[in-house]
Scaffold this active site. Sequence first.
Site, PDB file in Angstrom:
ATOM      1  N   ASP A 149       3.562  16.386  42.781  1.00 14.28           N
ATOM      2  CA  ASP A 149       2.635  17.060  43.680  1.00 14.28           C
ATOM      3  C   ASP A 149       3.224  18.439  43.980  1.00 14.28           C
ATOM      4  OD1 ASP A 149       1.189  18.031  45.886  1.00 14.28           O
ATOM      5  OD2 ASP A 149       0.722  16.012  46.572  1.00 14.28           O
ATOM      6  N   LYS A 201      -5.469  23.469  50.063  1.00 15.76           N
ATOM      7  CA  LYS A 201      -4.389  24.183  50.736  1.00 15.76           C
ATOM      8  C   LYS A 201      -4.215  25.594  50.169  1.00 15.76           C
ATOM      9  CE  LYS A 201      -3.644  20.213  52.896  1.00 15.76           C
ATOM     10  NZ  LYS A 201      -4.377  19.218  52.114  1.00 15.76           N
ATOM     11  N   TYR A 239       3.245  13.056  51.407  1.00 15.91           N
ATOM     12  CA  TYR A 239       1.923  13.114  52.028  1.00 15.91           C
ATOM     13  C   TYR A 239       1.487  11.698  52.381  1.00 15.91           C
ATOM     14  CZ  TYR A 239      -3.070  13.914  52.623  1.00 15.91           C
ATOM     15  OH  TYR A 239      -4.351  13.940  53.108  1.00 15.91           O
ATOM     16  N   ARG A 266     -22.101  15.959  35.731  1.00 13.05           N
ATOM     17  CA  ARG A 266     -20.940  15.146  36.096  1.00 13.05           C
ATOM     18  C   ARG A 266     -19.829  15.288  35.063  1.00 13.05           C
ATOM     19  NH1 ARG A 266     -23.167  10.415  36.460  1.00 13.05           N
ATOM     20  NH2 ARG A 266     -22.279   9.466  34.589  1.00 13.05           N
TER      21      ARG A 266
END
Length: 367
Positions: A180, A205, A105, A54
């Site tokens: 972003d 993306k 978004y 992790r």
Amino acid sequence: MSEQPFSPGADPQWAGSTRAVALGRPAHRPGAPVNPGIELTSTYLAGGDPVYARGGNATWTAFEEVLGSLEGGCALVYASGMAAIAAVFALVPVGGVVVVPDNAYNTTLSLADELLASGRLAEVRRVDVADTAAVTTAVRSEPHPQLVWLESPTNPLLDVADITALADATHQVGAIVVCDNTFATPILQQPLTLGADVVVHSVTKYLSGHSDVVLGAACAVDAQLLDRLRTHRTVHGSIAGPFETWLALRGIRTLPLRLERAGRSARVLADRLIGHPQVERVRYPGFGAIVSIEVAGGLDAADRVAGATRLWTNATSLGGVESLIERRRRHANEPTTVPVNLLRLSVGVEDVEDLWTDLERALDGAR
């Protein structure tokens, strides 16, 4: 971090297209593999770093080396784009103020609204990021924000922000600027070099580029910010799977080639769409591979176009090798600033004439 050796740092003279291919690889030595492997383990032998998966993984390290170099900072990979975005919003203290685009978004804006409704945030100021003066006013208004969120270009209206000017204004009030960079990618824009403090990506993306991965990333230069973002990833468990990260690493190798091809086609299509009688408006910032159009005849006509294409796929998401078409206001949480007849076109790498023939036929049939 993993002790597995990776390629030495990038030559400062290397172009981004070179670094996308050359970095994140095992050290050059006889008999070594050219590509890094997928590190499938949950734990590690004591006495080293990492001690548990992790907190770190060699496959992450390889991908983060490539993306960090392209963005001009250090990268952290997350389970999804929204996981990265949530980690950044967590930088804002309880009762803080954030400035966000009025179109962006939709799930980013939904998260901001959720944090506001829960009392985690005191105020969410929505602005037109293309209006530098309006954003600057929102930043300077009391109480000052702790975070200014930019998307450039925005999703799906493709508004472009003056990142440098807005970063300067934001830093004057002691706030953090986040951008972003999913649409532009670090091949076309590096917000950290323009003054942003943090960059986020939906790796799903363009970076991965094949519509087969859900992944996110955040990049920064400041060590304290990176430590806080890394801690959030570890404590909240928003970690990426090694296999998904390896797929993204494989995808980012061809990012410059895919983006060049798709961007060239997008420019051709945007020019042709401007003259089509069934198109009321074309939105294209002059770069990148996303084109948005407003279809004459309203919502129903736009739905007919999206449903009539054969080569273009009527589906959400973007940035893959295949071309996608979508009416964005079909989503209940899409901002009302987005016209109901707007179609977002994610241009892929197919032959541009085939794309145009299919789109033109669908538009002609929607009259």
